[in-house]
Enzyme design. Structure first.
Site, mmCIF file in Angstrom:
data_model
loop_
_atom_site.group_PDB
_atom_site.id
_atom_site.type_symbol
_atom_site.label_atom_id
_atom_site.label_comp_id
_atom_site.label_asym_id
_atom_site.label_seq_id
_atom_site.Cartn_x
_atom_site.Cartn_y
_atom_site.Cartn_z
ATOM 1 N N GLU A 79 -9.842 5.647 3.183
ATOM 2 C CA GLU A 79 -10.656 4.550 3.687
ATOM 3 C C GLU A 79 -9.730 3.368 3.869
ATOM 4 O O GLU A 79 -8.708 3.275 3.184
ATOM 5 C CB GLU A 79 -11.770 4.201 2.698
ATOM 6 C CG GLU A 79 -11.396 3.227 1.572
ATOM 7 C CD GLU A 79 -10.332 3.766 0.607
ATOM 8 O OE1 GLU A 79 -10.253 4.999 0.448
ATOM 9 O OE2 GLU A 79 -9.595 2.948 0.012
ATOM 10 N N SER A 119 1.799 -9.550 -0.805
ATOM 11 C CA SER A 119 1.451 -8.127 -0.708
ATOM 12 C C SER A 119 1.587 -7.551 0.697
ATOM 13 O O SER A 119 1.693 -6.328 0.849
ATOM 14 C CB SER A 119 0.040 -7.914 -1.232
ATOM 15 O OG SER A 119 -0.877 -8.726 -0.519
ATOM 16 N N LYS A 156 0.823 -1.218 0.000
ATOM 17 C CA LYS A 156 0.000 0.000 0.000
ATOM 18 C C LYS A 156 0.851 1.260 0.000
ATOM 19 O O LYS A 156 0.458 2.283 -0.539
ATOM 20 C CB LYS A 156 -0.933 0.003 1.218
ATOM 21 C CG LYS A 156 -1.968 -1.135 1.220
ATOM 22 C CD LYS A 156 -3.084 -0.906 0.233
ATOM 23 C CE LYS A 156 -4.118 -2.030 0.270
ATOM 24 N NZ LYS A 156 -5.110 -1.924 -0.823
HETATM 25 C C1 LIG Z 1 -1.614 -6.996 2.475
HETATM 26 C C2 LIG Z 1 -2.754 -6.655 1.608
HETATM 27 N N1 LIG Z 1 -2.868 -7.265 0.420
HETATM 28 C C3 LIG Z 1 -3.891 -7.000 -0.403
HETATM 29 C C4 LIG Z 1 -4.879 -6.106 -0.061
HETATM 30 C C5 LIG Z 1 -6.008 -5.904 -1.009
HETATM 31 O O1 LIG Z 1 -5.911 -4.710 -1.710
HETATM 32 P P1 LIG Z 1 -5.578 -4.696 -3.257
HETATM 33 O O2 LIG Z 1 -6.421 -5.746 -3.871
HETATM 34 O O3 LIG Z 1 -5.926 -3.333 -3.693
HETATM 35 O O4 LIG Z 1 -4.156 -4.986 -3.437
HETATM 36 C C6 LIG Z 1 -4.795 -5.427 1.160
HETATM 37 C C7 LIG Z 1 -5.817 -4.442 1.567
HETATM 38 O O5 LIG Z 1 -5.906 -3.978 2.645
HETATM 39 C C8 LIG Z 1 -3.707 -5.717 2.012
HETATM 40 O O6 LIG Z 1 -3.577 -5.119 3.199
#
Ligand SMILES: Cc1ncc(COP(=O)(O)O)c(C=O)c1O
Lengths: 278, 405
Positions: free
Chosen positions: B120, B386, B98
């Site tokens: 948000e 992620s 993020k």
């Molecule tokens: C670690 C992590 N991965 C994925 C996501 C999902 O978001 P996005 O699909 O936009 O990557 C989040 C959302 O809070 C997250 O904290």
């Protein structure tokens, strides 16, 4: 072509007074009571009725109107039943303009062409769709114009002179000036600022300008109506309805009257105003 | 339906923000002037070498980029197929991908002279990243978070408070990410003059899906370079979890025009696709919400339906518009993983690699467990890790305790 909205504003102009525009949520708190409320509004002095189309995620509305939509949805209100409600209303009133106000998704899912045909035949005169700016006119605004419905656009304090022509380009019926930057039911509208904004809009259009958001009392309705061609009241009426419900959120014997009585006093406020000079 | 294949999958959106029929700008008039300003500011920033240079400095020394591309040897052995690489976005400052996007948006907000930032958040990772950069640059920070998510992601709520942000628990609707986004939009409509809305994923009105994607594309660009370095060629497949889809878009985008690269997005199947879930592509259809047209979970009347996922960051009834388009043109294959599958993957990765993943990318790992064994041993698979699981430790701990009883 002339719509009920055009006719109504022409009459008001002849009488030299501003419009009292009421907003209530279709199906709140239940479909039958909602119909009675809508029927009572013209008798209480409403010149134009805005009917909310319930939506789960009304991003520009405050808690009162969001709750009204959720009450209606809980008892099974749908877009189709909203059109039915208007059809039933038209059996007793063929003059008061009805404008549907809401968000685009339910219409998109209903199908734009089918919706416009059904809305027209139900006796709807105009649409206010909060999340369709002029940039998205192809979606609904242009087809609605073709179908003979007024597409009423919101102008706001952030709509500057450069942008106003784009906002007004495909607008008809009237212009709805949102008196505050904010959601419904929030801050009170300031009559002096509104007066300047209405004058600014009128330099760009011949259309009547109605003002809403933040009008709750007969006094402020009167102050606004003296600077505009109409004053719109929504949250105050929705709150009056809510306060008449029983502990389970159901209509009581007082519900229809609670809305109608407040409408009567607001209408008196509006009718006490001198209409804005052209 | 016969959809024409584009020459490039990377050229979108058009000037009105459309990816095919998806995207657009479905917002209240109050916000339109600001959205147009943002688009202008972004176009100018992109053309300004000083902007990129400043970003690069912070990405290297504050965020800690490039993030490693790590060969997960034991996971690979265990699954007995494709060679699995983890793109280690969880090692970034603040613990997830993020921060890449937030850094970019905060730089833009500074260029635009905005002093108040709203955001948000679902899992709290986007909120923490925003609170962090607001602290770093001395900006006021207000974060909207569903009350349910405030409960299940306590560690992040505490972090945001420590960083000086105000967290507003949202009590309306399902009290999750969708409602947090509604509240943030309401705040923005009210405070549009001084406020910048820092959106956490590739959704919302144009230009947000594009600019968030661009800021996240560093994930895929680094992966390209790193894979060339270690294996001398491109990966054969990419896989990432999808809430709104920003970590996935970031990994995918630089590879969209490489036909040899298979791409998989993993939605949250919650209790299963026939029950409560958050898989908008598998279980939804095109509609309009939160400023864009995209796949949404909704009922027959166009009312938005409740989503469910064990993972707060995936618990959203929509998906970014570019993903909807990539689905319809058939470039990306969208799969889904249930709560149970994600929990199993969470435990497997922790035990085999000593890496506790967030519940979000655990959904991607769950599909790696399914896909990797079916691929040959020379197949190179990259999964976007992620975020790290610190925020989920209390929640998963409770679930596992409940189970062992
Ligand atoms: C670690 C992590 N991965 C994925 C996501 C999902 O978001 P996005 O699909 O936009 O990557 C989040 C959302 O809070 C997250 O904290």
């Amino acid at each position: 072509m002339t719509t009920r909205i055009d006719t109504r504003f022409a009459e008001l102009k002849k009488d030299g007074r501003s419009a009292f525009v009421t907003f209530v949520m279709a199906g709140d708190p239940d479909p039958a009571t909602s119909l009675e409320i809508v029927k009572a509004l013209p008798k209480a002095g409403a010149d134009v009725i805005e009917l909310g189309m319930p939506f789960t995620d009304p991003m520009a509305d405050g808690p009162s109107i969001q709750a009204a939509g959720l009450r209606a949805l809980k008892l099974g209100m749908t877009l189709k039943k909203t059109l039915d409600l208007v059809r039933d209303f038209r059996e007793v009133d063929n003059a008061t303009p009805i404008v549907l106000m809401g968000y685009y998704n339910p219409i998109y899912i209903y199908g734009v062409d089918k919706f416009l045909g059904d809305a027209k035949s139900a006796g709807i005169d105009g649409l206010i769709i909060v999340d369709l700016p002029p940039e998205e006119d192809d979606e609904l605004c242009l087809p609605a114009m073709k179908a003979g419905l007024n597409f009423i656009r919101l102008a706001t304090p952030t709509t500057d002179d450069k942008r106003l022509p784009a906002v007004l380009a495909n607008t008809s019926g009237f212009v709805y000036y949102v008196a505050i930057t904010g959601i419904t039911g929030a801050a009170a509208a300031d009559a002096t600022a509104v007066s300047a904004a209405v004058a600014r809009i009128k330099r760009h259009t011949q259309l009547p300008v109605c003002v809403g958001f933040g009008i709750r009392t007969p006094e402020s309705a009167r102050a606004i109506a003296s600077h505009a061609n109409g004053a719109v009241v929504g949250t105050a009426l929705v709150d009056a309805l809510k306060n008449s419900l029983d502990a389970e959120g159901r209509a009581t014997g007082k519900t229809v009257n609670a809305v109608a009585e407040l409408a009567v006093s607001l209408a008196q406020g509006v009718k006490g105003a001198q209409q804005a000079a052209e | 339906m016969n959809i024409a294949k584009p020459n490039s999958y990377r050229s979108g959106p058009d000037e009105r923000g459309h990816f095919g029929i998806f995207g657009g700008r479905f917002v209240a008039e109050t916000l339109m002037p600001l959205i147009l300003d943002l688009e202008k500011a972004y176009t100018a920033a992109k053309a300004d070498p000083a902007f990129q240079a400043e970003m690069d400095g912070y990405l290297k020394n504050y965020v800690g980029r490039p993030s490693p591309l790590y060969f997960a040897e034991r996971l690979t052995e265990h699954l007995g197929g494709a060679k699995i690489y983890l793109k280690r976005e969880e090692l970034n400052h603040t613990g997830s991908h993020k921060v890449n996007n937030v850094l970019g948006q905060i730089m833009l907000a500074r260029r635009m002279g905005k002093k108040r930032i709203i955001a948000e958040t679902g899992a709290g990772q986007h909120g923490v990243a925003t609170a962090t950069l607001c602290a770093r640059f001395g900006l006021e920070c207000v974060v909207y978070m569903g009350a349910v998510d405030v409960e299940r992601q306590q560690p992040n709520v505490i972090r945001m408070a420590m960083l000086g942000a105000t967290v507003h628990p949202v009590q309306s609707g399902t009290r999750t990410l969708k409602d947090a986004m509604n509240e943030a939009l309401r705040d923005w409509v009210t405070n549009v003059h001084n406020t910048f809305y820092c959106i956490g994923t590739v959704a919302g009105p144009h230009p947000y899906p594009t600019l968030v994607r661009d800021f996240q594309s560093i994930i895929g660009s680094e992966t390209r370079t790193q894979m060339q370095e270690v294996e001398g060629r491109l990966p054969d497949s990419l896989i990432a979890c999808i809430g709104g889809g920003s970590n996935a878009m970031g990994l995918f985008h630089p590879f969209l025009d490489d036909p040899s690269v298979e791409i998989f997005g993993v939605e949250a199947a919650g209790h299963g696709l026939t029950q409560l879930h958050a898989a908008s592509i598998a279980g939804g259809r095109p509609g309009v919400l939160h400023g864009n047209r995209t796949y949404l979970l909704m009922d027959a009347d166009g009312q938005i339906q409740d989503a469910h996922s064990i993972s707060a960051g995936l618990d959203y009834p929509g998906i970014g518009p570019e993903h909807s388009w990539l689905h319809e043109v058939g470039r990306v294959n969208y799969l889904s993983a249930t709560d149970e599958e994600a929990l199993a993957a969470f435990q497997l990765l922790s035990k085999l690699e000593g890496i506790i993943p967030a519940l979000e990318p655990a959904h991607a790992i769950a599909k790696v467990m399914e896909l990797a064994p079916k691929r040959p041993r020379d197949h190179l698979m990259v999964v976007n890790l992620s975020g790290r699981g610190d925020k989920d430790v209390p929640q998963v701990g409770d679930i596992l305790k409940g189970k062992s009883k």
